[in-house]
Design a protein around this motif. Structure first.
Motif, short mmCIF file in Angstrom:
data_model
loop_
_atom_site.label_atom_id
_atom_site.label_comp_id
_atom_site.label_asym_id
_atom_site.label_seq_id
_atom_site.Cartn_x
_atom_site.Cartn_y
_atom_site.Cartn_z
N LEU A 274 33.77 45.59 48.98
CA LEU A 274 34.02 46.19 47.67
C LEU A 274 33.11 47.39 47.42
N ILE A 275 31.88 47.30 47.87
CA ILE A 275 30.95 48.43 47.72
C ILE A 275 31.43 49.62 48.55
N ARG A 276 31.95 49.35 49.75
CA ARG A 276 32.51 50.45 50.56
C ARG A 276 33.69 51.10 49.84
N VAL A 277 34.54 50.29 49.24
CA VAL A 277 35.68 50.83 48.48
C VAL A 277 35.17 51.70 47.33
N ILE A 278 34.18 51.22 46.61
CA ILE A 278 33.63 51.97 45.48
C ILE A 278 33.04 53.29 45.96
N ARG B 81 28.60 57.22 36.20
CA ARG B 81 29.16 56.28 35.24
C ARG B 81 30.35 55.53 35.82
N LEU B 82 31.19 56.27 36.57
CA LEU B 82 32.33 55.63 37.22
C LEU B 82 31.88 54.61 38.26
N ARG B 83 30.90 55.00 39.07
CA ARG B 83 30.40 54.08 40.10
C ARG B 83 29.82 52.83 39.46
N LYS B 84 29.04 53.02 38.40
CA LYS B 84 28.45 51.87 37.70
C LYS B 84 29.55 50.96 37.14
N ALA B 85 30.59 51.55 36.56
CA ALA B 85 31.68 50.75 36.01
C ALA B 85 32.38 49.94 37.10
N LEU B 86 32.65 50.58 38.24
CA LEU B 86 33.30 49.87 39.34
C LEU B 86 32.41 48.77 39.90
N LEU B 87 31.10 49.03 39.97
CA LEU B 87 30.17 47.98 40.43
C LEU B 87 30.15 46.79 39.48
N VAL B 88 30.19 47.06 38.19
CA VAL B 88 30.20 45.96 37.21
C VAL B 88 31.45 45.11 37.39
N VAL B 89 32.60 45.76 37.60
CA VAL B 89 33.84 45.02 37.83
C VAL B 89 33.69 44.12 39.05
N ALA B 90 33.21 44.69 40.15
CA ALA B 90 33.06 43.91 41.39
C ALA B 90 32.07 42.77 41.21
N GLU B 91 30.91 43.06 40.64
CA GLU B 91 29.88 42.03 40.46
C GLU B 91 30.37 40.91 39.54
N THR B 92 31.06 41.28 38.48
CA THR B 92 31.56 40.28 37.54
C THR B 92 32.57 39.36 38.22
N ASP B 93 33.51 39.95 38.95
CA ASP B 93 34.52 39.13 39.62
C ASP B 93 33.92 38.27 40.73
N LEU B 94 32.97 38.81 41.48
CA LEU B 94 32.34 38.03 42.55
C LEU B 94 31.46 36.91 42.01
N ALA B 95 30.92 37.09 40.82
CA ALA B 95 30.06 36.07 40.22
C ALA B 95 30.84 34.92 39.59
N ASP B 96 32.12 35.09 39.40
CA ASP B 96 32.95 34.06 38.79
C ASP B 96 33.18 32.94 39.80
N ARG C 213 38.98 37.99 44.63
CA ARG C 213 39.39 36.58 44.55
C ARG C 213 39.10 35.84 45.85
N VAL C 214 39.01 36.59 46.97
CA VAL C 214 38.80 35.93 48.26
C VAL C 214 37.55 36.40 49.00
N GLU C 215 36.98 37.51 48.59
CA GLU C 215 35.77 38.01 49.26
C GLU C 215 34.59 37.10 48.97
N SER C 216 33.73 36.92 49.96
CA SER C 216 32.53 36.11 49.73
C SER C 216 31.29 36.98 49.54
N ARG C 217 31.38 38.23 50.01
CA ARG C 217 30.24 39.15 49.89
C ARG C 217 30.72 40.46 49.29
N PRO C 218 29.81 41.23 48.72
CA PRO C 218 30.22 42.48 48.07
C PRO C 218 30.40 43.66 49.02
N ASP C 219 30.09 43.51 50.30
CA ASP C 219 30.07 44.65 51.23
C ASP C 219 31.35 45.49 51.19
#
Length: 192
Positions: free
Chosen positions: A181-185, A83-98, A173-179
């Motif tokens: 952020l996924i490592r951080v998660i 659940r924590l991993r999914k929540a962190l992924l949603v945060v990353a995906e949402t911010d990267l999609a903006d 805000r500056v990343e172009s790919r999720p790589d």
């Protein structure tokens, strides 16, 4: 008797929130607000009092939305770490999609004002406290279930998660790919 309002103040607060989020408080002039909200100067001041009071309403709306979103992401069933991993992924995906890469209005506010405005600092700190509390409750649930070592400091782990989320939101805000952020998660979840 004054004329009735020709706009919905709730919609105006939402539109103002989007503008402050995109531009920041300092770069958003009263004229920008008037143009974006499609209202007259008198309506802006008669309804909201000032740019600052409108910002307070917009920030409060954002904080409430974020707190609800975090609670929703963390609730549910299943293993805590998933659940924590999914929540962190949603945060990353949402911010990267903006497309505007606005990040988090609360963090943006903290960076713009630092500790120069006690009211804004208190609002942002309250959001951090609530999110950290939600993380702590979930970690304690994981400890009771045997998924997370009960000897670990739940409050410290919750602070780590809050810091991780805030750092990820800034990085997005500056990343172009999720790589990255996924490592951080993945690393953060492994540390639990």
């Amino acid at each position: 008797m004054g004329r009735p309002k020709q706009f919905d103040p709730d919609v105006a607060v939402e539109q103002a929130m989007q503008m402050f989020w995109r531009q920041g408080y300092g770069a958003t002039t009263p004229q920008c607000l008037i143009d974006t909200l499609g209202i007259g100067k008198g309506s802006l001041y008669n309804t909201f009092g000032s740019k600052r009071q409108l910002f307070d309403l917009a920030l409060r709306r954002y904080l409430d939305l974020q707190n609800s979103a975090v609670t929703e992401l963390l609730e549910g069933s299943g293993p805590v770490k998933e659940r924590l991993r999914k929540a962190l992924l949603v945060v990353a995906e949402t911010d990267l999609a903006d497309p505007d890469r606005r990040g988090c209005l609360a963090l943006n506010t903290a960076m713009e004002f630092g500790r120069t405005d006690e009211s804004m600092t208190a609002q942002v700190q309250d959001m951090f406290d609530r999110i950290e509390g939600a993380f702590r409750a979930l970690i304690e649930e994981g400890q009771r279930a045997g998924e997370i070592d009960p000897g670990r400091d739940a409050k410290g782990l919750a602070s780590l998660l809050l810091s991780t989320v805030n750092g990820m939101r800034l990085m997005a805000r500056v990343e172009s790919r999720p790589d990255r952020l996924i490592r951080v998660i993945d690393t953060t979840i492994d540390l639990l």
